[in-house]
Design an enzyme around this catalytic site. Structure first.
Site, PDB file in Angstrom:
ATOM      1  N   ASP A  43      35.305 101.096  39.825  1.00 55.59           N
ATOM      2  CA  ASP A  43      35.553 102.408  39.223  1.00 55.59           C
ATOM      3  C   ASP A  43      34.354 102.863  38.379  1.00 55.59           C
ATOM      4  O   ASP A  43      34.490 103.205  37.214  1.00 55.59           O
ATOM      5  CB  ASP A  43      36.818 102.319  38.351  1.00 55.59           C
ATOM      6  CG  ASP A  43      37.413 103.692  38.047  1.00 55.59           C
ATOM      7  OD1 ASP A  43      37.468 104.532  38.959  1.00 55.59           O
ATOM      8  OD2 ASP A  43      37.823 103.907  36.887  1.00 55.59           O
ATOM      9  N   ASP A  97      39.228  90.651  35.153  1.00 50.71           N
ATOM     10  CA  ASP A  97      38.815  89.631  34.197  1.00 50.71           C
ATOM     11  C   ASP A  97      39.766  88.436  34.217  1.00 50.71           C
ATOM     12  O   ASP A  97      39.683  87.555  33.365  1.00 50.71           O
ATOM     13  CB  ASP A  97      38.679  90.196  32.780  1.00 50.71           C
ATOM     14  CG  ASP A  97      39.650  91.314  32.484  1.00 50.71           C
ATOM     15  OD1 ASP A  97      40.764  91.309  33.063  1.00 50.71           O
ATOM     16  OD2 ASP A  97      39.311  92.198  31.685  1.00 50.71           O
ATOM     17  N   ARG A 130      45.180  84.739  24.972  1.00 52.95           N
ATOM     18  CA  ARG A 130      45.969  85.835  25.545  1.00 52.95           C
ATOM     19  C   ARG A 130      47.451  85.487  25.440  1.00 52.95           C
ATOM     20  O   ARG A 130      47.892  84.414  25.841  1.00 52.95           O
ATOM     21  CB  ARG A 130      45.570  86.053  27.007  1.00 52.95           C
ATOM     22  CG  ARG A 130      46.341  87.158  27.743  1.00 52.95           C
ATOM     23  CD  ARG A 130      45.817  88.526  27.377  1.00 52.95           C
ATOM     24  NE  ARG A 130      46.467  89.555  28.182  1.00 52.95           N
ATOM     25  CZ  ARG A 130      45.964  90.075  29.303  1.00 52.95           C
ATOM     26  NH1 ARG A 130      44.804  89.629  29.771  1.00 52.95           N
ATOM     27  NH2 ARG A 130      46.592  91.019  29.959  1.00 52.95           N
ATOM     28  N   ASP A 182      50.975 100.167  34.777  1.00 52.31           N
ATOM     29  CA  ASP A 182      51.556  99.171  35.678  1.00 52.31           C
ATOM     30  C   ASP A 182      53.030  98.914  35.396  1.00 52.31           C
ATOM     31  O   ASP A 182      53.783  98.524  36.294  1.00 52.31           O
ATOM     32  CB  ASP A 182      50.773  97.864  35.591  1.00 52.31           C
ATOM     33  CG  ASP A 182      50.781  97.250  34.197  1.00 52.31           C
ATOM     34  OD1 ASP A 182      50.765  98.014  33.201  1.00 52.31           O
ATOM     35  OD2 ASP A 182      50.791  96.011  34.087  1.00 52.31           O
ATOM     36  N   ARG A 210      39.528  88.877  26.722  1.00 51.96           N
ATOM     37  CA  ARG A 210      38.078  88.930  26.627  1.00 51.96           C
ATOM     38  C   ARG A 210      37.625  88.750  25.184  1.00 51.96           C
ATOM     39  O   ARG A 210      38.279  89.216  24.252  1.00 51.96           O
ATOM     40  CB  ARG A 210      37.571  90.260  27.185  1.00 51.96           C
ATOM     41  CG  ARG A 210      37.747  90.360  28.686  1.00 51.96           C
ATOM     42  CD  ARG A 210      37.549  91.753  29.220  1.00 51.96           C
ATOM     43  NE  ARG A 210      36.255  92.336  28.853  1.00 51.96           N
ATOM     44  CZ  ARG A 210      35.754  93.415  29.424  1.00 51.96           C
ATOM     45  NH1 ARG A 210      36.429  94.038  30.390  1.00 51.96           N
ATOM     46  NH2 ARG A 210      34.594  93.897  29.038  1.00 51.96           N
TER      47      ARG A 210
END
Length: 410
Positions: A43, A97, A130, A182, A210
């Site tokens: 993108d 990622d 995460r 999503d 990240r």
């Protein structure tokens, strides 16, 4: 010739150096050649990732299809384009990622075929801190629903979807949403699916936080997030069965997604943004009837929601600071009822209902069986205002004195 079993769609925008681990994990999949295709939509990357993609496509012909396009401003458009190009019986969306365990796709396809699944939720693991809710992954399951599992807490599109289901219902991401696009997609797929399954006996999907916090969700503004939450709740209102199914989805948003915006981060907003957030939260509460599930929310969360809905950002700031300084509030006992004794409890100016602070209601027979207060305890409670008793309980010296007077029943 028959098409592939599964298409992996990867939307890419400036995800170096994480992108190479993502692509390497796809090269390493144990699915036989020809059973997997990877559609990568770049993108408008400007970090060198666009050249890396072309290199992988050249080195692995037949595996990668790479499409380059101008930047669209979010992940929805490139994901939709990749989905439109998918040819597999199943499709899986992979963050650029993130990465997959080597056997992930082989196991997922086998499970979906064996169980006749329209959606399979793969075991997911957080990397670099995460946060990944694990409630849904306690065991593999041939069939789960919103009423018998933690499915409502697993609405990212990090799943295997039967492509026929997606095409039959015209499912795609809402490109107007900058974040959480999503989740409405996934929710609709799960609500329309004949069977949703969980594969929990193998670490399939590794979600990476990240180091620069460059993940799309981390960069999103509070108002962008509220728009995404509203889109999710609209799908629930349109398609979920009233009762436990609908409640499970409402509880997810109003226990977690919305209150998260009304914690420490709220203090960093300027006055205008605080008022805007409160206004949007009030709309969400009214539009999706959040108060119907308040009794299933923690006191702190429903208190945040109501202070925002009342347009009282100053009181909300006070609550956030109080929690940071004191943690859990004391318990206020009034007959059969136990309340969370936040400073806002029975504050005449705020006028919040007692039910908002209710922790539990003790059966009357239990209260009746409790020993009566002695004279010292009665004097303590009668002579010392509740706010002063609350302050004294926090001071070690006064706490010892109070306990000696009232037997520890403050």
């Amino acid at each position: 010739m028959a098409g592939p079993d599964v298409t992996v769609v990867v939307a890419v925008y400036n995800t170096m150096p994480y992108l190479t681990a993502c692509l390497d994990s796809l090269v390493a999949q144990t699915l036989a050649p020809g059973r997997l295709e990877v559609v990568v939509v770049d993108d408008g990357s400007t970090d060198g990732g666009e050249a890396v993609l072309d290199d992988y496509a050249a080195r692995h012909p037949g595996l990668f299809r790479v499409v380059h396009q101008a930047n669209s401003g979010g992940p929805a458009a490139p994901t939709n384009r990749g989905l439109a190009l998918a040819r597999g019986r199943y499709v899986l969306f992979l963050g650029a990622d993130d990465w997959l365990g080597a056997e992930a796709l082989e196991r997922l396809v086998a499970a979906a075929d064996a169980w006749g699944s329209d959606v399979v939720v793969p075991k997911q693991v957080g990397v670099n801190g995460r946060l990944v809710p694990q409630g849904i992954f306690h065991a593999s399951a041939e069939s789960v629903s919103f009423t018998d599992s933690a499915l409502a807490w697993a609405l990212a599109d990090t799943k295997l979807f039967r492509l026929d289901l997606v095409r039959r219902h015209g499912l795609r991401r809402n490109e107007k949403l900058k974040v959480f696009s999503d989740q409405p997609f996934t929710l609709e797929a799960c609500l329309r699916a004949a069977r949703v399954s969980v594969l929990a006996d193998y670490d399939c999907y590794f979600l990476v936080l990240r180091e620069d916090l460059g993940n799309v969700t981390e960069r999103a503004t509070a108002l962008d997030r509220l728009c995404g939450i509203a889109a999710l709740q609209q799908v629930a209102a349109d398609l979920a069965e009233p009762g436990e199914e609908l409640d499970a989805i409402r509880i997810r948003s109003f226990t977690w997604d919305v209150p998260r915006l009304l914690q420490h981060e709220f203090l960093l907003f300027d006055d205008e943004l605080q008022h805007q957030v409160c206004t949007e939260v009030a709309r969400l509460i009214g539009r999706f009837r959040a108060r119907e599930v308040y009794h299933r929310l923690p006191v702190a969360e429903r208190l945040r929601l109501e202070l925002a809905a009342a347009g009282r950002p100053e009181a909300l700031r006070d609550l956030i600071r109080y929690e940071a300084a004191h943690g859990e509030p004391p318990v206020v006992v009034d007959g059969c009822r136990h309340y969370a004794g936040y400073p806002a409890f029975r504050d005449a100016e705020l006028g919040l209902p007692d039910e908002l602070f209710l922790l539990r209601e003790v059966p009357a027979e239990v209260v009746a069986a409790a020993p009566p207060l002695n004279l010292a305890q009665q004097l303590w409670r009668g002579a010392v205002p509740v706010e002063l008793r609350r302050m004294l309980r926090r001071h070690p010296t006064w706490r010892r004195l109070a306990n000696s007077v009232n037997g520890g029943r403050g």
